[in-house]
Design an enzyme around this catalytic site. Structure first.
Site, PDB file in Angstrom:
ATOM      1  N   ARG A 304       0.833  -1.209   0.000  1.00  9.78           N
ATOM      2  CA  ARG A 304       0.000   0.000   0.000  1.00  9.78           C
ATOM      3  C   ARG A 304       0.870   1.263   0.000  1.00  9.78           C
ATOM      4  O   ARG A 304       0.457   2.298  -0.513  1.00  9.78           O
ATOM      5  CB  ARG A 304      -1.017   0.021   1.145  1.00  9.78           C
ATOM      6  CG  ARG A 304      -2.167   1.004   0.875  1.00  9.78           C
ATOM      7  CD  ARG A 304      -3.263   0.957   1.925  1.00  9.78           C
ATOM      8  NE  ARG A 304      -4.371   0.079   1.599  1.00  9.78           N
ATOM      9  CZ  ARG A 304      -5.425   0.418   0.839  1.00  9.78           C
ATOM     10  NH1 ARG A 304      -5.521   1.621   0.309  1.00  9.78           N
ATOM     11  NH2 ARG A 304      -6.392  -0.433   0.611  1.00  9.78           N
ATOM     12  N   ARG A 336      -4.074   2.493  10.743  1.00  9.84           N
ATOM     13  CA  ARG A 336      -4.868   3.454   9.963  1.00  9.84           C
ATOM     14  C   ARG A 336      -4.068   4.110   8.825  1.00  9.84           C
ATOM     15  O   ARG A 336      -3.189   4.942   9.075  1.00  9.84           O
ATOM     16  CB  ARG A 336      -5.409   4.521  10.907  1.00  9.84           C
ATOM     17  CG  ARG A 336      -6.637   5.254  10.407  1.00  9.84           C
ATOM     18  CD  ARG A 336      -7.157   6.141  11.514  1.00  9.84           C
ATOM     19  NE  ARG A 336      -8.456   6.727  11.170  1.00  9.84           N
ATOM     20  CZ  ARG A 336      -9.175   7.453  12.009  1.00  9.84           C
ATOM     21  NH1 ARG A 336      -8.732   7.688  13.236  1.00  9.84           N
ATOM     22  NH2 ARG A 336     -10.340   7.952  11.648  1.00  9.84           N
ATOM     23  N   GLU A 705      -9.916   5.665   6.969  1.00  2.00           N
ATOM     24  CA  GLU A 705      -8.492   5.972   6.948  1.00  2.00           C
ATOM     25  C   GLU A 705      -8.113   7.297   6.283  1.00  2.00           C
ATOM     26  O   GLU A 705      -7.199   7.982   6.759  1.00  2.00           O
ATOM     27  CB  GLU A 705      -7.727   4.834   6.250  1.00  2.00           C
ATOM     28  CG  GLU A 705      -7.718   3.552   7.054  1.00  2.00           C
ATOM     29  CD  GLU A 705      -7.284   2.356   6.225  1.00  2.00           C
ATOM     30  OE1 GLU A 705      -8.036   1.970   5.305  1.00  2.00           O
ATOM     31  OE2 GLU A 705      -6.196   1.825   6.482  1.00  2.00           O
TER      32      GLU A 705
HETATM   33 MO1  MOS Z   1      -6.669  -1.122   9.065  1.00  2.00          MO
HETATM   34  S1  MOS Z   1      -4.862  -0.154   9.195  1.00  2.00           S
HETATM   35  O1  MOS Z   1      -6.717  -1.494   7.397  1.00  2.00           O
HETATM   36  O2  MOS Z   1      -6.723  -2.395  10.169  1.00  2.00           O
END
Ligand code: MOS
Length: 754
Positions: A304, A336, A705
């Site tokens: 990511r 997050r 997020e």
């Molecule tokens: Mo979340 S950081 O995709 O548990």
């Protein structure tokens, strides 16, 4: 609609793991973690601990019935150390006793003789030693090597971001209870009931159908309980089987801070090239991710970072390489943003440095390079961009010309206080990048009194997902929300769930609820047609009443439900949703991994006290792409919380390990998180309202997020303020920018006169 949990929370009636009434005979566990970060156990003496009053059992790896393995992506993480310990706090033994106190005292009497080995805490050093969790990953677009010759300006540099403690209010924990017939129920504070079920199954050797992992709610997760809840559940379940009694372990805060991994620190090198018009032509970046001692979710987090390495910008020539480096820290994990924020910080640093070198405003470069619809991301997906719309709306709505004027005026008339202003655009992809994880299920029952029960795999952790699930059911049926109850999840109710993560929980589970309710509704409409003798007319349910051809009938929801039951029509439905149209080939680094992207722009203004290095965040002014918000109260709460958490990561939260790999910031007196006094003085949130057909539930884009990354703007606003006081400061890009670092920057090479 208000969050349905708010009253329970305020009254203290909500039930977290530690509030579950204890079953008689419950025992308590405490883990003995490795006192050093790297070494080999030469002797382990548990005899004194075993004799300690109240102790029932001390477990070690020898007590494992299945495999000593809890690694999720890569099997590289034993539950108990056998000989090799590779991080401070790695479980070596688990004491089980009649009280928490006795268990903890017993842990104090365990003696391990460990031969120490060299400790590496720096990811670049680990990479140089060849210590990689997975082979390096590279994303490519265009031809970066050719592109440099076309660039008028080329700027290189380094950027570092530190880790971040999750600091969920509720610590990690589990409570394992033996039921009849060989079944174990484990109450777990986890974002991922199925991941816990798999890990417990592996360690105990029990099949998954013998394990009911139940999750009522979490007091926060933030990614910290996506993978790392497995350990405590496995320890409790194993002990429960060994002693035949319920076993609970709810971690004390310091144990939690020491034994669990955090956000991954990253160290990165960048090179950016622009043409004479400040269009970014080329970007090369190398990320060194500090993975810690085992893989955990690091490979996915690393990916990511690559997905978001160009943030909201279109860059035609990109080469991004990422190393997941094995060090001797506790395995770092989801947090997050999941690696996205770390990637975005580096491109923002590259743009900021370029702006400083060229003497232009960073916002000019940022705005000139925002993504447009049709632009290609380095991973091959075309953008449906709201980047310009968000930026422009923020400029207009918040009157940036006036704001800049205020900042400049203030800086002219103040010598010892300086203000800084930055823009932070955000673009975040929604979906698990591992395509198979984008599936969810829901089970809906309508009872004969007309009340409705909904259960999904979604874990409520304060983000308000239960309220949204309730809204979906009430909306599809068009009934009073008071008729709907959302049940807590468990692996016996809903199987094979993906973690509540990746901002996608409401989308995936909400779609499944929508499908299940729609299935029941279809049958109810058929019943209504029969009951009302309608053939060919249009039947609708509106606000609890059956309508025929646009006119209300005498049949209400309750009568209809009862009529369906009398006609022996099913009032239950289990539905499965899988996000359509997404795919990604990791070997090529190309595909269409995201259902959609969330966009937004934040304008951040800070004031820096140039005598002390202290600062305040005056304002964070946001235009956020909600799509069509399902619940503005909840979504605004997510944005406000995300901004504060992001700003904390960027400014004050300083995870500190010493050279021997011991966590020094292991309490709230040494690890500072934003309190109300350090939160922004004002947060303004305006919606970019879009109605584009997307794959979000009711077109309400995910909100978990993306807002965290607005907090990155605080770092760059502070940097502006430091430079306003001391233009000759040679500032590194190193977050968090604590008051100490700000002070050093303020007086770096500065000629101070009295
Ligand atoms: Mo979340 S950081 O995709 O548990």
């Amino acid at each position: 609609m208000k969050n349905i949990d708010s009253i329970g929370h305020v009254r203290g009636e909500s039930i977290y793991l530690d509030d579950i009434p204890l079953i008689q005979g419950t025992l308590f566990g405490a883990a003995y973690g490795s006192p050093i970060a790297h070494g080999f156990i030469r002797a382990l003496d548990i005899s004194e601990a075993e004799r300690h009053p109240g102790v029932v059992r001390i477990l070690t790896f020898r007590d494992i019935r299945g495999e000593n393995q809890i690694g999720g992506i890569i099997p590289d993480e034993p539950l108990f150390a056998e000989q090799h310990v590779h991080f401070c706090g790695m479980p070596i033994a688990f004491a089980v006793a009649v009280s928490e106190k006795a268990a903890r005292e017993a842990v104090g009497k365990i003696k391990a003789e460990i031969e120490p080995c060299p400790v590496v805490t720096d990811p670049r050093e680990a990479q140089a030693n060849g210590e990689l969790i997975i082979p390096p990953r590279t994303f490519r677009l265009g031809d970066v090597d050719q592109a440099w010759s076309l660039c008028t300006h080329i700027v290189e540099g380094r950027a570092d971001t530190n880790g971040q403690e999750h600091l969920y209010i509720e610590t990690q924990g589990a409570y394992a209870i033996p039921l009849e017939n060989g079944v174990i129920r484990v109450h777990s504070s986890t974002q991922a009931p199925t991941a816990v079920q798999r890990a417990v199954s592996k360690v105990t050797g029990l099949p998954m159908h013998a394990l009911d992992i139940a999750v009522n709610r979490l007091g926060g997760g933030f990614g910290g309980k996506e993978d790392q809840a497995n350990v405590w559940a496995a320890l409790c379940a194993l002990a429960c089987i060994q002693v035949g009694r319920p076993v609970k372990y709810s971690l004390p805060r310091t144990d939690d801070m020491v034994m669990t991994g955090k956000r991954h620190p990253y160290s990165s090198d960048f090179k950016i090239g622009l043409d004479k018009d400040l269009k970014i032509l080329a970007y090369e970046v190398t990320f060194y991710q500090n993975a810690g001692a085992a893989a955990d979710l690091s490979p996915a987090v690393l990916e990511r970072t690559l997905f978001h390495c160009t943030n909201s910008y279109f860059i035609p020539h990109v080469r991004a390489t990422a190393y997941s480096c094995r060090t001797h820290l506790p395995p770092n994990t989801a947090f997050r943003g999941f690696g996205g924020p770390q990637g975005m910080f580096v491109i923002e640093a590259a743009i900021a440095k370029t702006a400083e070198v060229l003497g232009v405003d960073a916002a000019v470069i940022q705005k000139r390079n925002l993504l447009r619809t049709g632009d290609e991301f380095p991973y091959g997906q075309p953008a449906e961009s709201e980047a310009h719309a968000c930026w422009q709306k923020a400029e207009d709505l918040y009157d940036v010309v006036a704001l800049r004027g205020e900042v400049e005026g203030f800086n002219k008339s103040n010598r010892l206080f300086k203000k800084g202003l930055s823009f932070m655009p955000v673009c975040f992809g929604i979906s698990f990048t591992k395509t198979l994880m984008n599936q969810a299920r829901a089970l809906v029952h309508v009872y004969t009194d007309g009340s409705v029960s909904v259960v999904t795999g979604a874990v409520e952790m304060g983000q308000g997902v239960n309220t949204k699930m309730l809204q979906v059911a009430a909306t599809v049926f068009s009934i009073d929300p008071g008729l709907v109850k959302v049940q807590s999840t468990s692996t016996y109710k809903i199987a094979n769930t993906s973690p509540s993560a990746a901002s996608a929980t409401a989308d995936l589970n909400g779609k499944a609820v929508q499908m299940a309710c729609t299935g029941i509704l279809r049958r109810l409409k058929e019943v209504a047609a029969l009951e009302l003798g309608v053939t060919g007319g249009m039947i609708e349910l509106k606000e609890g009443v059956v309508w025929v051809d646009g006119a209300a009938s005498a049949m209400d929801w309750k009568k209809l439900v009862l009529a369906a039951f009398v006609r022996r029509v099913s009032l239950s439905e289990h539905a499965h949703y899988a996000t359509p149209g997404i795919h990604f080939d990791p070997s090529k680094g190309k595909g269409h991994p995201f259902a959609y992207h969330v966009y937004g722009t934040a304008i951040v203004v800070v004031t820096l006290d140039c005598l002390r290095g202290r600062y305040t965040i005056d304002a964070v002014k946001v235009v956020h792409d909600f799509g069509v918000s399902m619940n503005t109260l909840i979504d605004r709460g997510q944005i406000e919380g995300g901004i504060v958490q992001g700003a904390g990561w960027m400014t004050m939260e300083e995870v500190l390990y010493d050279a021997s790999g011991r966590l020094r910031s292991n309490t709230l007196s040494t690890y500072k998180v934003p309190d109300i006094y350090s939160a922004p003085s004002a947060i303004s949130i305006e919606a970019l309202h879009t109605e584009r057909d997307n794959l979000a539930i009711f077109r309400s884009k995910a909100v978990g997020e993306p807002p965290l990354m607005y907090g990155i703007g605080v770092y760059f606003a502070l940097r502006q303020a430091i430079r306003a006081f001391n233009p000759s400061a040679d500032l590194s890009f190193s977050a968090p920018l604590t008051p100490e670092k700000a002070l050093m920057g303020l007086y770096d090479k500065k000629h101070v006169t009295a």
